[in-house]
Design a protein around this motif. Structure first.
Motif, short mmCIF file in Angstrom:
data_model
loop_
_atom_site.label_atom_id
_atom_site.label_comp_id
_atom_site.label_asym_id
_atom_site.label_seq_id
_atom_site.Cartn_x
_atom_site.Cartn_y
_atom_site.Cartn_z
N GLU A 59 0.83 -1.21 0.00
CA GLU A 59 0.00 0.00 0.00
C GLU A 59 0.87 1.26 0.00
O GLU A 59 0.53 2.27 -0.63
CB GLU A 59 -0.94 -0.02 1.21
CG GLU A 59 -2.08 0.96 1.07
CD GLU A 59 -3.18 0.76 2.10
OE1 GLU A 59 -4.28 1.28 1.86
OE2 GLU A 59 -2.94 0.11 3.13
N ILE A 60 1.99 1.21 0.71
CA ILE A 60 2.93 2.34 0.71
C ILE A 60 3.47 2.55 -0.71
O ILE A 60 3.55 3.68 -1.21
CB ILE A 60 4.10 2.08 1.68
CG1 ILE A 60 3.59 1.88 3.12
CG2 ILE A 60 5.10 3.23 1.61
CD1 ILE A 60 2.94 3.09 3.73
N ALA A 61 3.83 1.44 -1.37
CA ALA A 61 4.37 1.52 -2.73
C ALA A 61 3.33 2.11 -3.69
O ALA A 61 3.67 2.94 -4.55
CB ALA A 61 4.80 0.13 -3.20
N GLU A 62 2.07 1.70 -3.55
CA GLU A 62 1.00 2.24 -4.40
C GLU A 62 0.81 3.73 -4.15
O GLU A 62 0.61 4.52 -5.08
CB GLU A 62 -0.31 1.50 -4.14
CG GLU A 62 -0.41 0.16 -4.84
CD GLU A 62 -1.82 -0.42 -4.80
OE1 GLU A 62 -2.75 0.27 -4.33
OE2 GLU A 62 -1.98 -1.57 -5.24
N ALA A 63 0.86 4.13 -2.88
CA ALA A 63 0.69 5.54 -2.53
C ALA A 63 1.81 6.38 -3.17
O ALA A 63 1.55 7.47 -3.71
CB ALA A 63 0.70 5.72 -1.01
N GLN A 64 3.03 5.88 -3.12
CA GLN A 64 4.15 6.60 -3.72
C GLN A 64 3.95 6.78 -5.22
O GLN A 64 4.22 7.86 -5.77
CB GLN A 64 5.46 5.84 -3.47
CG GLN A 64 5.92 5.89 -2.02
CD GLN A 64 7.18 5.07 -1.79
OE1 GLN A 64 7.19 3.86 -1.98
NE2 GLN A 64 8.25 5.72 -1.39
N GLU A 65 3.47 5.74 -5.88
CA GLU A 65 3.26 5.80 -7.32
C GLU A 65 2.14 6.77 -7.68
O GLU A 65 2.25 7.55 -8.65
CB GLU A 65 2.94 4.41 -7.85
CG GLU A 65 2.90 4.31 -9.36
CD GLU A 65 4.20 4.66 -10.04
OE1 GLU A 65 4.15 5.22 -11.16
OE2 GLU A 65 5.26 4.40 -9.45
N LEU A 66 1.06 6.75 -6.91
CA LEU A 66 -0.07 7.64 -7.17
C LEU A 66 0.32 9.11 -7.02
O LEU A 66 -0.06 9.95 -7.84
CB LEU A 66 -1.22 7.30 -6.22
CG LEU A 66 -1.99 6.01 -6.52
CD1 LEU A 66 -2.84 5.60 -5.33
CD2 LEU A 66 -2.88 6.20 -7.76
N VAL A 67 1.06 9.41 -5.97
CA VAL A 67 1.49 10.80 -5.75
C VAL A 67 2.40 11.26 -6.87
O VAL A 67 2.31 12.40 -7.34
CB VAL A 67 2.21 10.92 -4.38
CG1 VAL A 67 2.84 12.29 -4.24
CG2 VAL A 67 1.23 10.69 -3.24
N LYS A 68 3.26 10.37 -7.32
CA LYS A 68 4.16 10.69 -8.43
C LYS A 68 3.36 11.02 -9.68
O LYS A 68 3.65 11.99 -10.39
CB LYS A 68 5.10 9.51 -8.69
CG LYS A 68 6.17 9.77 -9.72
CD LYS A 68 7.08 8.56 -9.87
CE LYS A 68 8.15 8.79 -10.94
NZ LYS A 68 9.02 7.59 -11.09
N GLU A 69 2.33 10.21 -9.96
CA GLU A 69 1.49 10.43 -11.14
C GLU A 69 0.75 11.77 -11.06
O GLU A 69 0.56 12.44 -12.08
CB GLU A 69 0.48 9.30 -11.28
CG GLU A 69 1.09 7.96 -11.68
CD GLU A 69 0.08 6.84 -11.68
OE1 GLU A 69 -1.13 7.12 -11.47
OE2 GLU A 69 0.47 5.68 -11.88
N LEU A 70 0.34 12.16 -9.85
CA LEU A 70 -0.42 13.39 -9.69
C LEU A 70 0.47 14.63 -9.57
O LEU A 70 -0.02 15.75 -9.58
CB LEU A 70 -1.33 13.28 -8.45
CG LEU A 70 -2.48 12.27 -8.56
CD1 LEU A 70 -3.20 12.10 -7.22
CD2 LEU A 70 -3.48 12.71 -9.63
N GLY A 71 1.77 14.40 -9.43
CA GLY A 71 2.71 15.52 -9.37
C GLY A 71 2.59 16.35 -8.10
O GLY A 71 2.65 17.59 -8.15
N VAL A 72 2.44 15.66 -6.97
CA VAL A 72 2.27 16.34 -5.68
C VAL A 72 3.46 16.04 -4.77
O VAL A 72 4.03 14.94 -4.81
CB VAL A 72 0.96 15.87 -5.00
CG1 VAL A 72 0.81 16.49 -3.62
CG2 VAL A 72 -0.24 16.21 -5.87
N GLN A 73 3.83 17.02 -3.94
CA GLN A 73 4.89 16.79 -2.95
C GLN A 73 4.46 15.66 -2.01
O GLN A 73 3.29 15.55 -1.66
CB GLN A 73 5.11 18.05 -2.13
CG GLN A 73 5.56 19.27 -2.88
CD GLN A 73 5.67 20.46 -1.94
OE1 GLN A 73 6.58 20.52 -1.10
NE2 GLN A 73 4.75 21.40 -2.05
#
Length: 274
Positions: A59-73
């Motif tokens: 779940e941590i890995a998914e969260a990191q990927e999602l934030v990267k896709e959305l371009g958020v700090q």
């Protein structure tokens, strides 16, 4: 861009908050809220994710990927199992959220953000959720709750926005897999995470493996129960979950439902309110 009165109301609400930190799990609600907050606030939104023994690594890995896709700090902070929840009390969620959100609030204050927000939605108030009390006490904002967004609406808007989380099954931290009053152990969380990861790998997207010591009580979605009426599959599941560290494997005949450990609590609360 979505032109909808309710959606526009959420945009307006978020803009009124100025600069925010979002407690981000990578689930349906927080991903939708992060996407809308990015639209409303641009770079004035930051995501913070909790890393803890009771949060699955995937779940941590998914969260990191999602934030990267959305371009958020994005910032990940470690949260240990605090002493007050060591034996999993009924108000565990309240105690845990109080400690975790105090950490997030500290980050927000240090870095010049105006508010901390979370993904609590309008449907959440119907379940036993003592953590909501902690959010209120700490003055954490819940935009989806304030703007009365239901889970169904969040999924529908997420699909329209092209978010791949729109049909993601509901998930909760691994603390919810342990009966109230039982000691919380890192090894149990590892057993649960590995067992659920296995069940998901063979096609059961909505699944819970409740840990009763050496016994695993498996809940799959009600519509998926018929898939288990296969002796060979049952043997394979039993073997693989035992390899995760359990001695016995059982199937909950009712199937998965949110907060199955809360059922007696909700029953008692309802009787008290009569």
């Amino acid at each position: 861009m979505i032109n909808n009165e309710k959606y526009n109301g959420l945009i307006k609400y978020l803009k009124s908050l100025g600069k925010v930190v979002l407690a981000f799990s990578g689930g349906v609600d927080s991903t939708f809220l992060l996407r809308v907050a990015k639209e409303a606030l641009g770079d004035n939104v930051k995501a913070v994710t909790i890393l803890s023994p009771y949060i699955p690594k995937w779940e941590i890995a998914e969260a990191q990927e999602l934030v990267k896709e959305l371009g958020v700090q994005h910032e990940i902070i470690e949260a240990p199992i605090i002493d007050s929840i060591k034996f999993n009390p009924e108000d565990r969620c309240y105690l845990c959220k109080t400690a975790v959100f105090a950490m997030i609030l500290s980050i927000a204050k240090e870095q010049g953000y105006d508010y901390v927000i979370d993904g609590t939605n309008f449907d959440d108030i119907s379940d036993y959720r003592p953590g909501l009390k902690a959010l209120k006490e700490l003055e954490v904002k819940s935009p989806l709750l304030e703007c009365k967004f239901t889970k169904a609406e969040i999924r529908a808007f997420s699909k329209e926005l092209g978010l791949n989380t729109w049909d993601k099954p509901p998930y909760a931290c691994l603390l919810t897999r342990i009966p109230y009053g039982n000691e919380l152990k890192v090894e149990d969380f590892e057993k649960i995470e590995n067992a659920e990861k296995y069940m998901m790998s063979i096609g059961f997207r909505a699944v819970r493996v409740r840990c009763h010591g050496n016994l695993a009580r498996v809940e799959v979605a009600r519509q998926d129960r018929s898939k288990l009426f296969n002796e060979e599959l049952l043997d394979t599941i039993s073997e693989n979950i035992k390899e995760c560290g359990f001695k016995y494997v059982t199937l909950d005949l009712q199937g998965y439902r949110v907060g199955s450990f809360n059922e007696n609590i909700m029953k008692n609360l309802n009787e008290q309110n009569k």
